[in-house]
Write a protein that holds these residues in place. Structure first.
Motif, mmCIF file in Angstrom:
data_model
loop_
_atom_site.group_PDB
_atom_site.id
_atom_site.type_symbol
_atom_site.label_atom_id
_atom_site.label_comp_id
_atom_site.label_asym_id
_atom_site.label_seq_id
_atom_site.Cartn_x
_atom_site.Cartn_y
_atom_site.Cartn_z
ATOM 1 N N THR A 151 0.784 -1.343 0.051
ATOM 2 C CA THR A 151 0.020 -0.071 -0.066
ATOM 3 C C THR A 151 0.932 1.217 0.073
ATOM 4 N N GLY A 152 2.232 1.141 0.014
ATOM 5 C CA GLY A 152 3.066 2.390 -0.166
ATOM 6 C C GLY A 152 3.655 2.712 1.362
ATOM 7 N N ASP A 155 8.637 0.395 2.692
ATOM 8 C CA ASP A 155 9.489 -0.264 1.740
ATOM 9 C C ASP A 155 9.666 -1.809 1.920
#
Ligand code: ATP
Ligand code: PRP
Length: 211
Positions: A151-152, A155
């Motif tokens: 989902t961002g 990382d």
């Protein structure tokens, strides 16, 4: 009375045969009952059911003399006030760093990139990346870490891996092992001194059941 703290699910299920080997049989099943205190076949031993992450806390403060907790949970807790005399060899898995399949972790580290890492295991992750000299911003989550890179939010993640099915199902790959994990028998340090006559035989029979 000796109180043993267990979490329901895999810790309870996998401790049960060892308990039986040690001559202790809980009365009742935490999966089907809402009872949080279980009696056992022994009048002097009872089991309390707590969250996995709360087991070290109950034992640290002596609310339970004994407990079973994963090394992952113990490392986060810090282990104050506890002895960890026995690796029970159950609930085995590995603490890993994982990233999306297309992400070149080694290259990112080589370039000195600052990585966003989501995890329930903030202490463990902080120590690991500090020792490696990797720059990270840690984001504390309480579960479903695998979702964070999809989902961002992050990382990379630090999480437990056993079969690898959860990583595969979410298009992630493990890139670094932090530590092998298994469950440990833990003992309140003060209780072991004061109640040694009662506790030591239980420890000995656990050790024999593990062997
Ligand atoms: P909490 O209820 O506090 O969130 P939890 O949901 O992580 O805890 P469990 O899933 O029952 O509790 O895990 C208990 C312990 O089992 C963990 O602390 C870890 O040591 C071990 N464990 C977790 N996942 C696995 C797995 N997939 N395979 C083997 N052992 C595991
Ligand atoms: C743990 C962990 C991973 C998963 C890894 O979660 O947080 O999500 O197990 O196991 P795997 O590599 O075998 O897929 P959880 O405690 O929810 O596991 P569970 O689904 O077995 O209960």
């Amino acid at each position: 009375m000796i109180t043993l703290a267990l979490s329901k699910g895999r810790i309870f299920d996998e401790t049960l045969p060892l308990l039986k080997g040690a001559g202790i049989v809980p009365r009742g099943d935490p999966e089907s009952s809402r009872k949080l205190i279980l009696r056992t076949n022994r009048r002097d031993v009872r089991v309390v059911i707590v969250r996995a992450t709360d087991v070290p806390t109950y034992v640290q403060y002596g609310a339970a003399e004994l407990g079973v907790a994963g090394k992952d949970v113990l490392d986060e807790h810090g282990g104050q006030g506890l002895y960890q005399p026995l690796d029970l060899g159950i609930a085995r898995c590995r603490m890993m760093v994982a990233v999306p399949v297309g992400f070149n972790y080694r290259e990112a580290v080589r370039q000195g990139a600052r990585l966003k890492v989501a995890t329930k295991y903030v202490q463990t992750a902080r120590e690991h990346f500090a020792a490696k000299g990797v720059h990270v911003d840690l984001i504390k989550l309480y579960g479903s870490m695998e979702l964070a890179p999809l989902t961002g939010l992050a990382d990379a993640i630090v999480d437990l891996v056993s079969t690898g099915n959860t990583l595969r199902a979410n298009n992630l790959k493990a890139v670094e092992e932090i530590a092998p994990v298994s469950a440990r028998l833990i003992v309140n340090q003060a209780a072991l001194k004061v109640k040694r006559v009662a506790i030591q035989p239980v420890l000995d029979s656990f050790a024999a059941a593990v062997r």
